[in-house]
Design an enzyme around this catalytic site. Structure first.
Site, mmCIF file in Angstrom:
data_model
loop_
_atom_site.group_PDB
_atom_site.id
_atom_site.type_symbol
_atom_site.label_atom_id
_atom_site.label_comp_id
_atom_site.label_asym_id
_atom_site.label_seq_id
_atom_site.Cartn_x
_atom_site.Cartn_y
_atom_site.Cartn_z
ATOM 1 N NE ARG A 1 2.327 -4.952 3.366
ATOM 2 C CZ ARG A 1 2.904 -4.211 2.445
ATOM 3 N NH1 ARG A 1 3.101 -2.919 2.650
ATOM 4 N NH2 ARG A 1 3.311 -4.740 1.320
ATOM 5 C CE LYS B 1 5.104 -0.542 -21.139
ATOM 6 N NZ LYS B 1 5.964 0.615 -20.962
ATOM 7 N N GLY C 1 2.193 -7.185 -7.059
ATOM 8 C CA GLY C 1 1.547 -6.046 -7.725
ATOM 9 C C GLY C 1 0.037 -6.078 -7.721
ATOM 10 N N GLY D 1 7.041 -6.673 -4.211
ATOM 11 C CA GLY D 1 8.381 -6.835 -4.776
ATOM 12 C C GLY D 1 9.065 -8.112 -4.332
#
Ligand code: AMP
Length: 402
Positions: free
Chosen positions: A41, A202, A359, A382
Site C-alpha cells: 500500500r 460460499k 479477499g 471490500g
C-alpha cells in the site's frame, strides 16, 4: 468512466509551490513486531506523493489505521508507518500527533515545500466513521485541495473519503486513477467477450456479485466451494462437500437470470476429491456425476481446466474473484494455479485484459506466481468486491461530483 478530476486538472488549475495538498492514502498496512510487514500500500501511493513533493507542494497525508474506537489508542498510532513511508519515499517526512486542530496546524506551518507530513490516525476521532460534517470541515482546514488516492477505502462514506470533498476542490490521485481505469476496462467498457471467474467458499457471500455479473459478462465461470451448491441445485450429488442447501433456489434463480441475459454459466465438469481435508491427502479426480457419498470436493479437475483454457482463448477480458479450490492446502491449489497461469500467459502476450482482486484472490495469484503478469491486480478487498457487485462507491462518486 466517472468524471473525476485528476492531477493534470490540479496542475492546470493552480501552482503547487507551497500549496497545502491533503491526500487520503491507505496506510492501513500489515505490521509485525512494530514493523511494516507488507509495503504494497505504501508503494501504491508513493508515485502521487513523490510527484506532488517534486512540484513543491506541502504533502499532507491522511489515513486510518486499524480499528480504534473513535478515540486515541497508542496501539493504532500511524507514527511507525510514517517512518516507513518516509524511508520508502526518500523525502523528509514528519508526523503530527493529531489530524485536526492546533497540533496539525502547527506541524503544517513548520513544513518546508516539497516535504511530507503524516497526520495521526483519522479514526482517533468518532467523526471519521460517522462522516460528521464538523470533523470533515476540521480535516479540510489542513489543506487547500484534497486528493483521494485510496480506492481501497472508497466503499466507506467517511469524513476523510467523502465528507471532506464538500469543503475542498477534490481530485483523484495516480493510484486511484489507475484503479478506476483498470475497473473500467474490465467491466465498465470492456472488450468482449468478457469472462468472469468467481470462486471461493460460499454462494451466500457472493449473491450480489453473481447477480451483477450475469448481466454484464458473456460467460461466468463458477468454481470453488460455491460451485458445489450450483451442482447440487441441479440434482448432482456432492457427498460431504461444502454446500448450502438453503441457497438452491437462489442458485437456480441465478442460472435462469443468466440464461435470460445470454450469459453462459460454466460449472466444473470434473472435480478433485479427497476423504479428508488436509495437506497431501490422497486424491482422486471424478466427473461431477460420480462424486461418492463420503467424498469432499476440494478443487476443479484437469478436464475442467482444459475447458477453461479454451474459454480463455476466446476471451478478450477476464475479471477474477475467488480461488477455484481450497488453494491454501496443496494439492488443492492446482486448479487455481493452472487457470491463473493460462490467464497470466495470455495477458503477458497482450492478448487479453485481466483484472483480479478481492479477499484471497491476490494471495492465490501470488502463490501461483501469476499476479505480475495480470493486467491489473487490485489491492483493495471490500471496495473491489462492492465495485464488482455494481455498487456505487461513495468515495469515488464524491470525486465525480466535485
Ligand atoms: P472467499 O473468501 O469467499 O473468496 O473464499 C475463499 C476460500 O474458499 C478459501 O479459503 C478457499 O480455501 C475456499 N475454498 C475454495 N474452494 C473450496 C472447496 N471446494 N471447499 C471448501 N473451501 C473452498
Amino acid at each position: 468512466m466517472s468524471g473525476h478530476k485528476t492531477l493534470e486538472d490540479l496542475f492546470t488549475a493552480v501552482g503547487l509551490e507551497g500549496l497545502r495538498v491533503l491526500i487520503r492514502a491507505d496506510l492501513n498496512v500489515p505490521m509485525q513486531d512494530g514493523k511494516v510487514s507488507d509495503a504494497t500500500r505504501i508503494e501504491r501511493v508513493a508515485p502521487t506523493l513523490k510527484e506532488l513533493a517534486a512540484r513543491g507542494a506541502k504533502v499532507i497525508v491522511l489515513s486510518h489505521f486499524g480499528r480504534p474506537k473513535g478515540a486515541p489508542d497508542e496501539k493504532y498510532s500511524l507514527k511507525p508507518v510514517a517512518d516507513a513511508l518516509g524511508a520508502h519515499l526518500g523525502i523528509e517526512t514528519s508526523f503530527a500527533a493529531d489530524c485536526i486542530g492546533e497540533t496539525a496546524a502547527r506541524a503544517i506551518e513548520a513544513m518546508k515545500p516539497g516535504t511530507v507530513l503524516v497526520l495521526e490516525n483519522t479514526r482517533f476521532h468518532a467523526g471519521e466513521e460517522n462522516n460528521d460534517p464538523g470533523f470533515s470541515e476540521a480535516l479540510a482546514r489542513n489543506g487547500n485541495v484534497y486528493i483521494n488516492d485510496a480506492f481501497s477505502c472508497a466503499h466507506r462514506a467517511h469524513a476523510s473519503t467523502e465528507g471532506i470533498t464538500h469543503f475542498l476542490p477534490s481530485y483523484a490521485g495516480r493510484a486511484m486513477e489507475a484503479e478506476l481505469s483498470a475497473l473500467d476496462a474490465a467491466l465498465g467498457n470492456p472488450k468482449r467477450p468478457v469472462v468472469a471467474i468467481v470462486g471461493g467458499a460460499k454462494v451466500s457471500t457472493k449473491i450480489a456479485l453473481l447477480g451483477n455479473l450475469v448481466k454484464k459478462v458473456d460467460a461466468l465461470v463458477i468454481g470453488g466451494g460455491m460451485a458445489n451448491t450450483f451442482l447440487a441445485a441441479q440434482g448432482k450429488k456432492v457427498g460431504k462437500s461444502l454446500c448450502e442447501p438453503d441457497l438452491f433456489d437462489t442458485a437456480r434463480h441465478i442460472l435462469a437470470n443468466a440464461r435470460a441475459a445470454k450469459c453462459d454459466i460454466v460449472l466444473p465438469i470434473d472435480v478433485v476429491i479427497a476423504r479428508e481435508f488436509k495437506a497431501g491427502a490422497e486424491t482422486q479426480t471424478v466427473a461431477v456425476d460420480n462424486v461418492p457419498e463420503d467424498a469432499i470436493i476440494l478443487d476443479v479437475g484437469a478436464q475442467t481446466i482444459a475447458h477453461l483454457g479454451e474459454r480463455f482463448q476466446e476471451a478478450k477480458t477476464i475479471v477474477w474473484n475467488g480461488p477455484l479450490g481450497a488453494f491454501e492446502v496443496p494439492p488443492f491449489d492446482r486448479g487455481t494455479t493452472e487457470a491463473a497461469r493460462i490467464v497470466a500467459e495470455r495477458s503477458k502476450r497482450g492478448e487479453l485484459v485481466s483484472v483480479a482482486g478481492g479477499g484471497d484472490t491476490v494471495a492465490a495469484l501470488n502463490e501461483a506466481g501469476a499476479a505480475d503478469d495480470f493486467t491489473y491486480v487490485s489491492a483493495a478487498g471490500g471496495a473491489f468486491l462492492e465495485w464488482m457487485e455494481g455498487i456505487e462507491l461513495p468515495g469515488v462518486a464524491a470525486l465525480s461530483r466535485r
